[in-house]
Structures are given as C-alpha cells and as structure tokens.
Design an enzyme around this catalytic site. Structure first.
Site, PDB file in Angstrom:
ATOM      1  N   GLY A  86      42.362  41.512  48.327  1.00 33.23           N
ATOM      2  CA  GLY A  86      42.035  42.352  46.962  1.00 33.23           C
ATOM      3  C   GLY A  86      40.883  43.590  47.584  1.00 33.23           C
ATOM      4  O   GLY A  86      41.075  43.875  48.831  1.00 33.23           O
ATOM      5  N   GLY A 142      38.793  42.990  50.519  1.00 37.54           N
ATOM      6  CA  GLY A 142      39.575  42.727  51.810  1.00 37.54           C
ATOM      7  C   GLY A 142      40.173  44.072  52.336  1.00 37.54           C
ATOM      8  O   GLY A 142      40.033  44.331  53.596  1.00 37.54           O
ATOM      9  N   HIS A 149      32.719  34.242  30.579  1.00 34.48           N
ATOM     10  CA  HIS A 149      32.923  35.666  29.835  1.00 34.48           C
ATOM     11  C   HIS A 149      32.894  35.129  28.312  1.00 34.48           C
ATOM     12  O   HIS A 149      33.710  34.262  27.961  1.00 34.48           O
ATOM     13  CB  HIS A 149      34.100  36.349  30.420  1.00 34.48           C
ATOM     14  CG  HIS A 149      34.257  37.630  29.935  1.00 34.48           C
ATOM     15  ND1 HIS A 149      34.455  38.105  28.711  1.00 34.48           N
ATOM     16  CD2 HIS A 149      34.068  38.768  30.706  1.00 34.48           C
ATOM     17  CE1 HIS A 149      34.412  39.407  28.689  1.00 34.48           C
ATOM     18  NE2 HIS A 149      34.287  39.826  29.711  1.00 34.48           N
ATOM     19  N   ARG A 202      26.748  39.165  29.706  1.00 36.18           N
ATOM     20  CA  ARG A 202      27.810  38.111  29.196  1.00 36.18           C
ATOM     21  C   ARG A 202      27.054  36.673  28.898  1.00 36.18           C
ATOM     22  O   ARG A 202      27.428  35.967  28.121  1.00 36.18           O
ATOM     23  CB  ARG A 202      28.756  38.033  30.312  1.00 36.18           C
ATOM     24  CG  ARG A 202      29.577  39.168  30.370  1.00 36.18           C
ATOM     25  CD  ARG A 202      30.409  39.307  31.666  1.00 36.18           C
ATOM     26  NE  ARG A 202      31.406  40.616  31.395  1.00 36.18           N
ATOM     27  CZ  ARG A 202      32.074  41.385  32.492  1.00 36.18           C
ATOM     28  NH1 ARG A 202      32.092  40.430  33.484  1.00 36.18           N
ATOM     29  NH2 ARG A 202      32.698  42.104  32.507  1.00 36.18           N
ATOM     30  N   GLU A 231      34.052  38.576  45.894  1.00 40.61           N
ATOM     31  CA  GLU A 231      33.707  37.386  45.024  1.00 40.61           C
ATOM     32  C   GLU A 231      33.346  36.189  45.944  1.00 40.61           C
ATOM     33  O   GLU A 231      32.608  35.244  45.410  1.00 40.61           O
ATOM     34  CB  GLU A 231      34.748  37.152  43.817  1.00 40.61           C
ATOM     35  CG  GLU A 231      34.086  36.023  43.018  1.00 40.61           C
ATOM     36  CD  GLU A 231      34.849  35.590  41.824  1.00 40.61           C
ATOM     37  OE1 GLU A 231      35.922  36.689  41.513  1.00 40.61           O
ATOM     38  OE2 GLU A 231      34.634  34.710  40.952  1.00 40.61           O
ATOM     39  N   ARG A 249      26.354  38.361  36.672  1.00 39.93           N
ATOM     40  CA  ARG A 249      26.755  39.474  36.805  1.00 39.93           C
ATOM     41  C   ARG A 249      26.979  40.483  35.828  1.00 39.93           C
ATOM     42  O   ARG A 249      27.498  39.785  34.781  1.00 39.93           O
ATOM     43  CB  ARG A 249      28.286  39.317  37.765  1.00 39.93           C
ATOM     44  CG  ARG A 249      28.731  40.812  37.966  1.00 39.93           C
ATOM     45  CD  ARG A 249      30.181  40.516  38.798  1.00 39.93           C
ATOM     46  NE  ARG A 249      31.225  40.013  38.150  1.00 39.93           N
ATOM     47  CZ  ARG A 249      31.768  40.568  37.060  1.00 39.93           C
ATOM     48  NH1 ARG A 249      31.665  41.697  36.892  1.00 39.93           N
ATOM     49  NH2 ARG A 249      32.910  39.909  36.716  1.00 39.93           N
TER      50      ARG A 249
END
Lengths: 250, 603
Positions: free
Chosen positions: B12, B15, B236, B297, B402, B412
């Site tokens: 991702g 990485g 969320h 959130r 993450e 976050r």
C-alpha cells in the site's frame, strides 16, 4: 413475495491445467446480496445443491467497492466486478460464474493478470520524476485538463476491456486497450509529455496501436466508463505525427 | 559481501513509499504482498490528504495542522513524530502532484483544497473522491519504474507468516507463503519493514478491504514485537450497510456541505424528501455550532449512537441517519465527489443527488498498531535518518502505515491517514539505510536461522493442512466479528469486555478443532485463512484487554462508566507483549511537550 433462494452455477478448475467442471449451489436469499456475498456464504457451508460436500469456491477479492479491480469474473457471461453484481439485478435464472477467458486460470474464478502489469512496464506508464524529495510544486493544470486526465487515471487494471477485445487473444501480440489508454494519460501530462516519444515507440511497432480493430467493445465493457476509443483516436494522431517527424528527419 | 536486500511486506502507500526511498538509494528490495500491490487497501481512501498549503487565505500553517492533529487524537500521540509529519505534509502533496496525481484544481490551475473533520481550515487536497486510489497508483507507477530497472523484485500473491531472528534476537529475514504452491519460503533481509495495514476483519464487516485481517502484524506481535494502543479503534460515522462489507461514505461528503439529520418524530415513515425542514433534527449542527457536521469521527459516531440507540430516533428505528447532499448542485457534486456517489448509487440503487443517503457507523481504522520507536531532534522533530525511527521493539524490524501506532493517538483525523502512510515511508527509508550501514560489519549467520524458520512454518502448514475437525473457520470468524462489533466499538462496558475476552478464548479453543475445508495443495485459500484466524484471535485479545484496562474515555475509546478523560492516570501508551497466557500490558509516558493537553471541545 420475495424469492426464497439464489441458485448459482460455478465453473471450477482445481489447477491451471486441471479439467473444468460445473458445480451448482443453492442458498437462502437475503436482501442486498451481491455475488461476493454468495461466495462468502458458500465457504461457510461448502455443499453443492445436490448435497455433496465440496471445497470453497476460489476467487480473488479485496476492496468490494469496485476500486481495486480484483474480483473481476464473468457473471452471466459478462465481464464485471462481482462486488457490484447485485443478485436482485441479475434475474431469476441461476447466476453463472466463470473465470475471465483471456488470462490463464489460477484456480476456479481466479486468473493471472500479470500480462496487464507487464504491459504497463512496456509502455513506461509513469512520470519520470527526478526524485522523491521535496522539489517544490508540480506543473499547473487547468480544471479541464485535470478532468480529462482523471477519467484515465481511474483504470484499475481489472481486465474487462481486454476480455471483450477481439484483437486481444493468445494468437495475437496486441497489447490491449488498458495499457494504450495509460499512454494517452501520461503523454498528456506536462512532465510526462517530455518522454512521449518513448511511449509512442512502444506502441508503434508489432502488437501496438495499429493492431486495434476498432470493434469498440472495450468502451462498453469498462466499469469506470473510461473513454478508451477517444484515447485511441488521440494516440493515432500522435503516432502519425511521430511517424511523419521520423520520415522527414531521415 | 553483496549489498543486503531489504524486505518490505505490503504494497500500500506506506510500503511503496518505503520501497521507493530504498530503491532510490540503490538498495535492492523484495516487495512481498498478499495481492498485486496496485490492489492494496489504500485504494479505498476517498476524501483526500491533509497538508497546510494555505491556498485559501485562511492563515493555515503546519503548526495549526499539528495542533489540530494532537487535539484530534486526544493527546495520546507522541508529538515529535506528529510535528514532523504535519510540517512535511505540503511537500508530500507537491511530490504527488509532480508524480502526476490528478488532484482537483482551482480556476487558476493551482491545487484545490477542501474541508475535513476536526479542523476549521481548507487543508485537504483531493482527486475527485478516489484520492487514495490516485496516490497509490502514482507510487505503484514509480515503483514499477524501479522494478523495470531491476532494483525492486515483487512477490505478489505471497503472504507474510513469520519472522526469522538470529541468536541475538535481531530480525534477519522472514518467511512468506506462496499462495499458489502453498509452500513457505524464507527470505534473507538486512531489515524487514512491515507495511501490512489494519485489522478491520476482526470486526467482521468494516470499511476495510477483506485482505485487512491484521494477521501479519499479529504474527509479528506473537513473535515478540510489542503492540501499542490496540484498544483505539476508529468507528467512522458514515458508511453504507452491506452484507459483505460496510462501504465507506467519505467525510468529504460533509466537507463539501453534506448535512446529517434524523426526523424529529421517532419512527417517522415518510420518505425523507417529504419531511419539512422544521421536522428534521440536524443534531450535529445544533450541538456543535462551530464545527457542525465536521466534528471528529469519534464525536460524530458517538452522537449518532446516542441519537439512534439511546433516543430511538434512528431512521426506521435502526442505527441509521440521513446524510443529505440534495441541496448542493449536481454539477458540483459530480466534480468533487464522483467516485463515492457512484458507489452509493451502484450499491443502493438510489441517486444521492436526489435522495438523502442512509448511512451508518462502521469500524474503519486502527490507531493502534506495532509499537515503533523514534529519535527526537533538538528542535522537537524527528532526528533525520535515525535508525530508531519507525523501528519496532525488535532490532531490524520496522513498521509503517496503519500497522504502526505512531501518528494518530486516540483518534485519527480524516485525511491524515494517507499522510501518515506516506510520511512513515519517507522516514523508514533513511532509517533502514542507517541501520544497514551500522550493521554492515555483522557476520552473516543467516542461513541456518532462515532454514530453521522455513522448516518451522512448513511443519506448521503441514499440520494445518490435515485439520479436519467440525468447526468451519469462516463461521468462527463470523462469531469473532459479531462479538467484537457488539462489545468493542463505540460504547464499551467492562462487564461486556470481560465476556468478550472469555468468548475469544472459547473461539481459540474451538479453532483447534477447525477443519481446513480443502486438502488441496494448490491455491488453498482456506488453509491460509486458518492460519490468519489464529493470529486475528490473538490480536482481538490485545484490543479487548487494552480496552478493559483503560478506565477512562479518550478519543475513540468511550466507557460510560468512566466518561471523562483522565490524564493523571491514563495519559500513557498501552504496550502489549505476547505471552502464552495472553497479552501482558504495560504503560509508557507520552511526549506531550510541544502542545500541552487541554480539554477537547468542538462546540
């Protein structure tokens, strides 16, 4: 009355060279089901409609919201992502699942799309930046240029366009629609344009743009409505100009 | 001796950025990923990436971004790394612009920015509503360039299963499973970087991709890496319910003016468009007049829970509220939110430009992750290229993205995740280079260590492949998900957490009686899943017991029995280490010297 059950017919193949067979499954209908949810139900109870124990169906999936491209397969003969294939929109007949036919089967519904990623290498589908350090802002772009580019940058390498393209098959060298559209994307970027010729070189020869038969099936099949045929028209102009330049510089 | 290779696990954003930094320095990289890297979970990030570029004349600055992030995280994050990230953010956005990311533009051709939760500034750069996909593709393209040049070798369709550690405890490689041949293979590595994403799958359905089992990070934890702040799981507020997953409806919908409401009358059955303005309750706007629909959130999810569960005002009596965009012109919505509106329409059959969306809170992100170190510079940033940066508790093992715990504290902020992934990768690259340089003299004792690790995993999978008990691993995972979802998300009670831990131990016991479902030797997904599930169960205990121990409310962790933040007792990092009987918890102080903790208020 809502339907009670969902019937599936799945084409199965244990290994890349193994024999194919069909298996049927019947599951209880639930609201808002998609094909992925059906396959997930099957693996919790891997038994065929005829009551025979079997192995869970093998398929590839990741995001389940049609942005990763993983779960592409033939659903009732049509290449598409199985996550957005909602059961209630597929009619009452058994849902038929098969792997894509233009790529080697790994197992069951999973195929190997490495050729698509290799093609991205071949056409140099990247902006050759000087380095990943902080070198200040990038080039300015108009909103119009951004919108055009955005349409092409959403290609998720899913393979739908390759599947329906009559010219893309194992007895032709044609590179296929998806990588061509990426040439269009990078050749229009202010920095990418500086290396446009390298990308054109990659698609001017054998298996390149000229092998497109203009069947226009790719644009119908693209789940992201990428204007593929428009890209080929634009690339045609670029290739012709490049060819003329080469001719006169001899 | 040839130059040591580095193994990066996960392709991702984090990485790939790590890989790019190492490849640029000429270090050969083995990039190991469970899926083709272009299909990694970063594609699901929608709304954007934060950076205080200050294009709207709002006097925004990296310092304000830093303060917003500390406050958004309820002061649980170490501040030097957060400060480094926020100050690097504008440069990161420019870098992606240079790579060709199709960011939305202002009329002048500059980068456009929108608002996101937890801030009053326009600070979020975006490419339609598929920003994560666009950033991932940019890095995928850059890494492909290095792959074509032979510096990066990709192993796609390979799953990390364990570490290889030498007698001194250093990580000298890893073992990965080829998901086709189902054979484990050892990879020698001068250093290993974990970039394996979040653990959403332990909650069953979440906004995460189904590859996000957290298994790789859990495996590193089981082999000795510390895991920090595991109890902090972000829910969320806005997702689309689905049977297979809960699809995210980006915060950018509210950033562009979307309004959250419920009918004032409980059980109101009228279609939303026929409910007059005066009979709607815009509860976030009323309770938080300053931030309105853009509260962080954790706050929004708790309010939705309160309105739906405690007050019974959810749409149709359930945990559902309206997210309304119908007052915004279709043209604007198409330009700025296209990707997500398309998802809503494809999955629900309703046009969100015409009908208020029905949305629902869903597990989304883990603030916790593998514990990583950092070295503070004199001026309160990260010491550049310190080998301690992003290093786990195991020498030679790094973590980014993450799966690390470093940047978000207890909650976050929206559009900070893409940023933290990229920044951690930019930090880890030079850190690993320094580590390699400092260890260049170390003899190469790896062969026997690697062989032993490979044999260990070959034996493990040979054993798993024979399992034929009655329990179906996918059904067990369902039970795991239901339990975690019910008890370890928005509202947490100690008695329920205790019950959950007991349930997790019961599931672990039943796991030992599971069937592999498939005894084949080729592309056997259930075999890989059986191993993942064992790791997931262990990590679920870390999350649950961390939550049970923390008797306060902070960020995403909320206990009605302890409704206040308690800095005197709990302004500290939870650190879990693995033991046979379960996780051992200890605590470490948080560096809050750059931005003093204050009460967190958004009204």
């Amino acid at each position: 009355m809502p339907r009670q059950t969902i019937e599936l017919r799945v084409k199965r193949q244990d290994t890349p060279t193994g024999r194919t067979r069909w298996e049927e499954f019947s599951l209880p209908w639930q609201p808002n089901m998609n094909v992925v949810a059906c396959l997930m139900e099957i693996r919790k109870h891997p038994v065929t409609k005829q009551g025979q124990a079997t192995t869970p169906v093998h398929w590839e999936a990741s995001c389940l919201e049609e942005v990763c491209g993983s779960c592409t397969m033939l659903v009732n003969g049509k290449p598409r992502q199985s996550c957005t294939a909602l059961v209630d929109s597929l009619g009452d007949s058994p849902i038929v699942l098969e792997p894509l036919t233009k790529f080697p089967v790994v197992r069951d519904l999973q195929v190997d799309r490495t050729p698509m990623f290799d093609a991205l290498k071949r056409v140099k589908a990247w902006i050759p930046i000087d380095g990943s350090y902080d070198l200040g802002a990038g080039p300015r772009l108009s909103s119009g240029e951004q919108e055009t580019a955005y349409a092409f940058s959403r290609c998720m390498t899913c393979g739908c366009c390759m599947e329906v393209c009559p010219q893309y098959n194992d007895h032709s060298d044609f590179i296929g629609p998806a990588p061509l559209a990426q040439v269009r994307l990078f050749n229009s970027h202010p920095t990418g344009r500086m290396n446009a010729q390298e990308r054109l070189d990659a698609i001017m020869g054998r298996g390149g743009l000229a092998d497109c038969g203009n069947a226009q099936l790719c644009i119908e099949a693209c789940p992201k409505e990428i204007p593929l045929t428009e890209a080929f028209g634009e690339l045609g102009r670029q290739v012709t100009l490049a060819w003329l330049r080469q001719l006169f510089s001899r | 001796m040839s130059a040591p290779r580095v193994a990066v696990v996960g392709g991702g954003l984090a990485g790939l950025m790590t890989t790019l930094k190492l490849a640029e320095a000429g270090v050969p990289v083995d990039l190991i990923s469970i899926v083709p890297v272009k299909r990694s979970h970063s594609v699901c990030a929608q709304g954007g990436i934060n950076g205080a570029v200050n294009v709207k004349g709002e006097d925004d600055s990296p310092e304000i971004h830093f303060v917003d992030t500390c406050r958004g995280g309820d002061f649980l994050a170490h501040q030097p790394p957060v400060k480094g990230m926020c100050y690097a953010a504008p440069g990161i956005i420019y870098l992606f612009d240079r790579m060709g990311v199709t960011f939305n533009r202002t009329p002048e051709g500059l980068l456009e920015f929108r608002r996101f939760g937890g801030t009053l500034h326009h600070r979020t750069a975006f490419a339609g509503a598929t920003t994560g996909q666009q950033l991932l593709y940019a890095l995928d393209e850059q890494v492909r360039r290095h792959e074509a040049a032979g510096v990066v070798k990709k192993y796609e369709g390979w799953e990390f299963v364990g570490l290889a550690r030498d007698d001194a405890g250093r990580c000298v490689g890893l073992v990965a499973l080829d998901l086709r041949s189902m054979k484990p293979k050892a990879f020698a590595a001068g250093a290993v970087v974990m970039a394996t994403g979040g653990p959403g799958l332990m909650f069953g359905r979440s906004t995460n991709s189904i590859i996000n089992s957290g298994s790789a990070a859990a495996a590193a934890y089981v082999e000795g890496a510390d895991y920090a702040n595991g109890e902090f799981i972000q829910v969320h507020p806005t997702a689309i319910p689905g049977m297979d997953k809960l699809r995210l409806m980006s915060e950018s919908a509210r950033g562009e003016g979307g309004r959250v409401w419920v009918p004032k009358k409980p059980g109101d059955v009228r279609p939303p468009n026929s409910i007059p303005e005066g009979e709607r309750w815009y509860f976030l706007e009323e309770k938080y007049p300053k931030y309105k629909n853009l509260v962080p959130r954790d706050v929004a999810s708790r309010e939705i829970h309160k309105v739906c569960v405690d007050m019974g005002l959810g749409v149709g009596g359930g945990m559902v509220v309206y997210l309304d965009l119908t007052h915004i012109p279709r043209e604007t919505l198409k330009k700025k939110l296209e990707g997500i509106l398309e998802i809503y329409e494809k999955f629900t059959g309703e046009d969100p430009c015409e009908q208020p969306m029905k949305i629902y809170p869903a597990v989304h992100y883990s603030m916790g992750g593998l514990w990583v170190d950092y070295e503070r510079s004199g001026d309160g940033f990260l010491a550049h290229a310190s080998p301690r940066n992003q290093r786990t508790s195991i020498e030679g093992l790094y973590a980014v993205g993450e799966c690390d715990y470093q940047y978000h504290g207890a909650n976050r902020l929206g559009a900070n995740s893409l940023l933290s992934c990229v920044y951690a990768g930019q930090v880890a690259g030079p850190a690993v280079l320094s580590y390699l340089k400092a260890n260049a003299h170390v003899d190469d004792p790896r062969r026997s260590v690697l062989e032993a690790a490979e044999q260990k995993w070959a034996a493990r999978f040979a054993d798993l492949a024979k399992r034929d008990g009655g329990e179906n691993p996918y059904a067990l995972a369902d039970e795991l998900g239901k339990t975690m979802l019910e008890n370890v998300t928005i509202v947490r009670h100690n008695n329920k957490l205790r019950e959950t831990d007991a349930k997790l131990q019961e599931l672990t016991e039943r796991w030992s009686r599971a069937s592999v479902l498939d005894h084949g030797t080729w592309a056997n997904a259930p075999l890989s899943f059986l191993n993942q599930l064992w790791n997931m169960l262990h990590l679920a205990r870390v999350v649950t017991l961390g939550a049970l121990a923390r008797d306060e409310s902070r960020g995403a962790h909320y206990k009605p029995e302890f409704p206040k933040r308690d800095d005197a007792s709990w302004l500290k990092t939870t650190i879990a280490s693995h033991a046979a009987a379960g996780p051992c918890l200890r605590y470490a102080p948080v560096d809050v010297t750059l931005c003093a903790p204050v009460e967190r208020k958004y009204d």
